[in-house]
Design an enzyme around this catalytic site. Sequence first.
Site, PDB file in Angstrom:
ATOM      1  N   GLY A  43      -0.942   0.643   5.315  1.00 20.06           N
ATOM      2  CA  GLY A  43      -2.175   0.220   5.533  1.00 20.06           C
ATOM      3  C   GLY A  43      -3.395   1.090   5.097  1.00 20.06           C
ATOM      4  O   GLY A  43      -4.326   1.160   5.613  1.00 20.06           O
ATOM      5  N   SER A  44      -3.145   1.842   4.000  1.00 23.87           N
ATOM      6  CA  SER A  44      -3.964   2.825   3.537  1.00 23.87           C
ATOM      7  C   SER A  44      -5.279   2.053   3.141  1.00 23.87           C
ATOM      8  O   SER A  44      -6.346   2.361   3.028  1.00 23.87           O
ATOM      9  CB  SER A  44      -3.368   3.835   2.852  1.00 23.87           C
ATOM     10  OG  SER A  44      -3.008   3.088   1.410  1.00 23.87           O
ATOM     11  N   ASN A  45      -4.798   1.111   2.456  1.00 16.33           N
ATOM     12  CA  ASN A  45      -6.157   0.099   1.818  1.00 16.33           C
ATOM     13  C   ASN A  45      -6.896  -0.398   2.950  1.00 16.33           C
ATOM     14  O   ASN A  45      -8.012  -0.536   2.795  1.00 16.33           O
ATOM     15  CB  ASN A  45      -5.449  -0.854   1.030  1.00 16.33           C
ATOM     16  CG  ASN A  45      -5.537  -0.378  -0.374  1.00 16.33           C
ATOM     17  OD1 ASN A  45      -6.230  -0.023  -1.325  1.00 16.33           O
ATOM     18  ND2 ASN A  45      -4.159  -0.265  -0.945  1.00 16.33           N
ATOM     19  N   ASN A  90      -6.828 -10.140  -3.151  1.00 11.64           N
ATOM     20  CA  ASN A  90      -5.451  -9.298  -3.212  1.00 11.64           C
ATOM     21  C   ASN A  90      -5.831  -7.861  -4.042  1.00 11.64           C
ATOM     22  O   ASN A  90      -6.445  -8.201  -4.919  1.00 11.64           O
ATOM     23  CB  ASN A  90      -4.422 -10.039  -3.505  1.00 11.64           C
ATOM     24  CG  ASN A  90      -2.966  -9.267  -3.558  1.00 11.64           C
ATOM     25  OD1 ASN A  90      -2.754  -8.361  -2.569  1.00 11.64           O
ATOM     26  ND2 ASN A  90      -2.297  -9.240  -4.376  1.00 11.64           N
ATOM     27  N   HIS A 141      -3.610  -5.281  -6.492  1.00 10.56           N
ATOM     28  CA  HIS A 141      -2.287  -5.283  -7.087  1.00 10.56           C
ATOM     29  C   HIS A 141      -2.382  -3.993  -7.855  1.00 10.56           C
ATOM     30  O   HIS A 141      -3.281  -3.630  -8.475  1.00 10.56           O
ATOM     31  CB  HIS A 141      -2.226  -6.615  -8.110  1.00 10.56           C
ATOM     32  CG  HIS A 141      -0.655  -6.602  -8.784  1.00 10.56           C
ATOM     33  ND1 HIS A 141       0.315  -6.929  -8.174  1.00 10.56           N
ATOM     34  CD2 HIS A 141      -0.287  -6.099  -9.952  1.00 10.56           C
ATOM     35  CE1 HIS A 141       1.305  -6.608  -8.890  1.00 10.56           C
ATOM     36  NE2 HIS A 141       0.973  -6.211 -10.292  1.00 10.56           N
ATOM     37  N   ASP A 163      -0.270 -13.274  -7.981  1.00 14.14           N
ATOM     38  CA  ASP A 163      -1.006 -12.588  -9.026  1.00 14.14           C
ATOM     39  C   ASP A 163      -1.715 -13.292  -9.984  1.00 14.14           C
ATOM     40  O   ASP A 163      -1.878 -12.702 -11.016  1.00 14.14           O
ATOM     41  CB  ASP A 163      -0.064 -11.520  -9.562  1.00 14.14           C
ATOM     42  CG  ASP A 163       0.532 -10.859  -8.543  1.00 14.14           C
ATOM     43  OD1 ASP A 163      -0.078 -10.325  -7.372  1.00 14.14           O
ATOM     44  OD2 ASP A 163       1.683 -10.308  -8.560  1.00 14.14           O
ATOM     45  N   GLU A 213      -7.210   2.584  -5.856  1.00 14.85           N
ATOM     46  CA  GLU A 213      -7.139   1.426  -5.036  1.00 14.85           C
ATOM     47  C   GLU A 213      -8.433   1.544  -3.987  1.00 14.85           C
ATOM     48  O   GLU A 213      -8.898   0.608  -3.488  1.00 14.85           O
ATOM     49  CB  GLU A 213      -5.889   1.204  -4.336  1.00 14.85           C
ATOM     50  CG  GLU A 213      -4.900   0.374  -5.494  1.00 14.85           C
ATOM     51  CD  GLU A 213      -3.619  -0.149  -4.823  1.00 14.85           C
ATOM     52  OE1 GLU A 213      -3.471  -0.468  -3.903  1.00 14.85           O
ATOM     53  OE2 GLU A 213      -2.453   0.254  -5.748  1.00 14.85           O
TER      54      GLU A 213
HETATM   55  C1  GRF Z   1      -0.823  -1.012  -2.534  1.00 18.09           C
HETATM   56  O1  GRF Z   1      -0.160  -0.394  -3.667  1.00 18.09           O
HETATM   57  C2  GRF Z   1      -1.230  -2.319  -2.918  1.00 18.09           C
HETATM   58  O2  GRF Z   1      -1.401  -2.437  -4.118  1.00 18.09           O
HETATM   59  C3  GRF Z   1      -0.042  -3.101  -2.805  1.00 18.09           C
HETATM   60  O3  GRF Z   1       0.681  -2.834  -1.649  1.00 18.09           O
HETATM   61  C4  GRF Z   1       0.344  -1.456  -1.383  1.00 18.09           C
HETATM   62  C5  GRF Z   1      -0.207  -1.260  -0.270  1.00 18.09           C
HETATM   63  O4  GRF Z   1      -0.367  -0.188   0.242  1.00 18.09           O
HETATM   64  N1  GRF Z   1      -0.481  -4.898  -2.723  1.00 18.09           N
HETATM   65  P1  GRF Z   1      -1.164   0.207   1.626  1.00 18.09           P
HETATM   66  O5  GRF Z   1      -0.156  -0.380   2.919  1.00 18.09           O
HETATM   67  O6  GRF Z   1      -2.523  -0.317   1.506  1.00 18.09           O
HETATM   68  O7  GRF Z   1      -0.998   1.747   1.723  1.00 18.09           O
END
Ligand code: GRF
Length: 215
Positions: free
Chosen positions: A31-33, A126, A128, A169, A198
């Site tokens: 869940g870093s994003n 999303n 990617h 995608d 990202e």
């Molecule tokens: C990321 O690399 C994203 O591009 C892909 O899944 C990964 C998720 O990483 N869809 P995180 O859980 O957000 O750290």
Amino acid sequence: MDRSYNKIEKYDLYRMTDNTTRLAVFCSGTGSNFQAIFYALKKKKLNAEIVLCLSNRSQCGAMEFARLNGIATLHLTEKQFTSFHEFAETMVWCLRAKRIDIIVLAGYMRKVPDAVVAAFPEKIINIHPALLPKFGGEGMYGMNVHSAVLDAGETESGATVHLVNEEYDKGRILLQQKVPVLPGDTPDTLAARVLECEHCLYPEALEQLLSKLHS
Ligand code: GRF
């Protein structure tokens, strides 16, 4: 006067006039994003709020982060239902019940059911970890993507934010950012460079989408 009725009426009126965009984030892992978006919404004072974290894994890092930050969580998997149809319809029902405007996929390792895509047209995004349309499609996730980029001898990779449709995608690309592939890169080192990119790209793409919605 019935005071409890009065309270409900005021609350409903507030909700009807509140134009905050309500986000659901779908995750399966760290869940870093999700965290990057959560903090960016606060920092940039964007008119949006994450009101739900949905996951196929109840104990992943993303769900833990949501719980610690007072965000509602929903653990939903096909296994809880007798049919895929019932699972998909329940997902739509829950998203409608939470009055979700936009769904943000952040490391959600499942295909979003077609019924959900149909219920939220052009409202699911999303990220990617490659420069789509290259290195996308079924099976292209996690380290598979970065290994494929290195095997192909690419000199650059990056991240892509795109709309989600019924095909893996393939939705319209909203924003991309490149990163170099460096000599001696392994899938791990490339993944780390892409992930860092990202964390800036996803909040930026969301901000652009929100400004279109609010304009
Ligand atoms: C990321 O690399 C994203 O591009 C892909 O899944 C990964 C998720 O990483 N869809 P995180 O859980 O957000 O750290």
